[in-house]
Write an enzyme that holds these catalytic residues in place. Structure first.
Site, mmCIF file in Angstrom:
data_model
loop_
_atom_site.group_PDB
_atom_site.id
_atom_site.type_symbol
_atom_site.label_atom_id
_atom_site.label_comp_id
_atom_site.label_asym_id
_atom_site.label_seq_id
_atom_site.Cartn_x
_atom_site.Cartn_y
_atom_site.Cartn_z
ATOM 1 N N CYS A 92 9.436 125.069 -8.896
ATOM 2 C CA CYS A 92 9.983 125.147 -7.375
ATOM 3 C C CYS A 92 8.830 124.244 -6.895
ATOM 4 C CB CYS A 92 10.224 126.342 -6.763
ATOM 5 S SG CYS A 92 10.650 126.285 -5.138
ATOM 6 N N GLY A 93 9.163 122.878 -6.354
ATOM 7 C CA GLY A 93 8.283 121.915 -5.883
ATOM 8 C C GLY A 93 8.043 122.195 -4.161
ATOM 9 N N HIS A 94 9.336 122.756 -3.706
ATOM 10 C CA HIS A 94 9.246 123.093 -2.260
ATOM 11 C C HIS A 94 8.532 124.404 -1.962
ATOM 12 C CE1 HIS A 94 12.572 125.905 -2.187
ATOM 13 N NE2 HIS A 94 12.172 126.145 -1.213
ATOM 14 N N ASP A 255 20.251 122.487 -2.151
ATOM 15 C CA ASP A 255 18.826 122.354 -1.687
ATOM 16 C C ASP A 255 18.695 121.647 -0.367
ATOM 17 O OD1 ASP A 255 16.061 121.779 -1.276
ATOM 18 O OD2 ASP A 255 15.545 122.043 -3.338
ATOM 19 N N GLY A 260 12.042 119.550 -4.697
ATOM 20 C CA GLY A 260 10.315 119.039 -5.447
ATOM 21 C C GLY A 260 10.381 118.911 -6.756
#
Length: 335
Positions: A92-94, A255, A260
């Protein structure tokens, strides 16, 4: 009903929520974050905590969050298990951007006087870095330095109810199918969200059991996590590629950010096909108008290391409780 009280700290990254549980009130066994994820998937107490915090009325169908865990070793500050309405994700980038911001703002990690502080985090897909940039006491932005990312397959034919399309499939901590919005006759607008969700789900589930959804080294990372539906907006004023996307992940979740780990997979794809040149970056917009900037660094072998830059902001702190008389506990998902 024995669920204890739960404190959370909530952020959003580009409009996408991230609910941080710094001290999960249930044991999460395992010697690595990857092992703890598998434990969480099968453990009623951990999964029940996810449902309580994610499902309505405390959350919603597109809620997202993470349970902090010990790191795999002393090389990272902490670990995290990412979760959503359908379970526990591998990347999970965010969320990484939000965690880096929180780590500095909370004082967990002192900000380096240079103005750049690396917050190293163990996630189920490996070790990532939130490179936090500060000005005085204020976090200005965060670089999400992803795991090595690469293309799995290009131009895979996919039959859909909107006609046959071709998908590029790439790994950026999770596996994503990528399809041009024009191929399914849609635009990336809020007004089209129901059709975008339907198309994203259809493409994901068509590919999910195929050979293209298999991780070559770790089957725990297999499966199409989401569908990225994108449109090309042409180069920006500096010649950088500029795109807008919506990522439909898990089972029909949207999203709000440019995504991300999805952006990491796009960087891998665009690098492979030569649309990202040395010194360029991707200007990546979301369906709500938020923006990430992303570039590729050289990774091992044929991989790239995506660096995705965005901002996160605190939205609140919560104490969630479970009323023993609440017949709807742990909650429900209407959509």
């Amino acid at each position: 009903m024995s669920q204890p009280e739960v404190r959370t700290i909530d952020y959003h990254t580009g409009g996408e929520p991230f609910r941080i549980v710094t001290h999960p009130p249930v044991p999460i066994d395992g010697s690595t974050v990857a092992e703890r994820r598998m434990f969480a998937i099968g453990d009623p107490a951990v999964d029940g905590l996810r449902r309580m915090l994610c499902f309505e009325p405390r959350g919603h169908a597109d809620m997202y969050g993470g349970f902090l865990t010990p790191p795999d070793d002393d090389g990272a500050a902490f670990g995290v298990l990412f979760w959503h309405k359908d379970g526990f994700s591998t990347a999970c980038g965010h969320g990484t951007i939000a965690l880096g911001t929180w780590a500095i703002e909370s004082g967990l990690i002192p900000a380096d006087p240079s103005g750049v502080t690396d917050v190293v985090i163990d996630v189920p897909s490996g070790r990532v870095t939130a490179r936090v940039h500060t000005s005085g006491e204020r976090v200005t932005h965060v670089d999400f330095v992803s795991v090595p990312s690469y293309v799995i397959a290009q131009q895979v034919p996919v039959p859909t109810s909107r006609g046959d399309v071709h998908a590029d499939i790439a790994y950026g901590g999770a596996i994503y199918a990528q399809v041009a919005a024009s191929a399914i006759g849609l635009e990336i607008t809020p007004e089209s969200i129901d059709q975008l969700i339907a198309a994203g789900r259809e493409i994901k589930w068509t590919l999910n059991d195929s050979e293209y959804a298999r991780h070559p080294d770790d089957d725990r990372l297999s499966g199409i996590y989401g569908t990225i539906i994108f449109e090309d907006l042409g180069p920006d004023e500096h010649g950088n590629p500029h795109q807008r996307n919506v990522t439909i992940f898990a089972d029909g979740e949207v999203d709000r950010s440019p995504c991300g780990s999805g952006t990491a997979s796009r960087i891998a794809t665009l690098s492979a096909i030569g649309q990202i040149k040395d010194g360029q970056h991707l200007v990546h917009d979301s369906i709500v108008g938020s923006r990430f900037h992303a570039r590729a660094e050289r990774g091992p072998g044929d991989t790239v290391i995506p660096v995705v830059t965005g901002t996160a902001h605190k939205t609140g702190e919560h104490l969630f409780v479970a009323d023993p008389a609440d017949q709807l506990f742990p909650g429900f998902v209407l959509r």
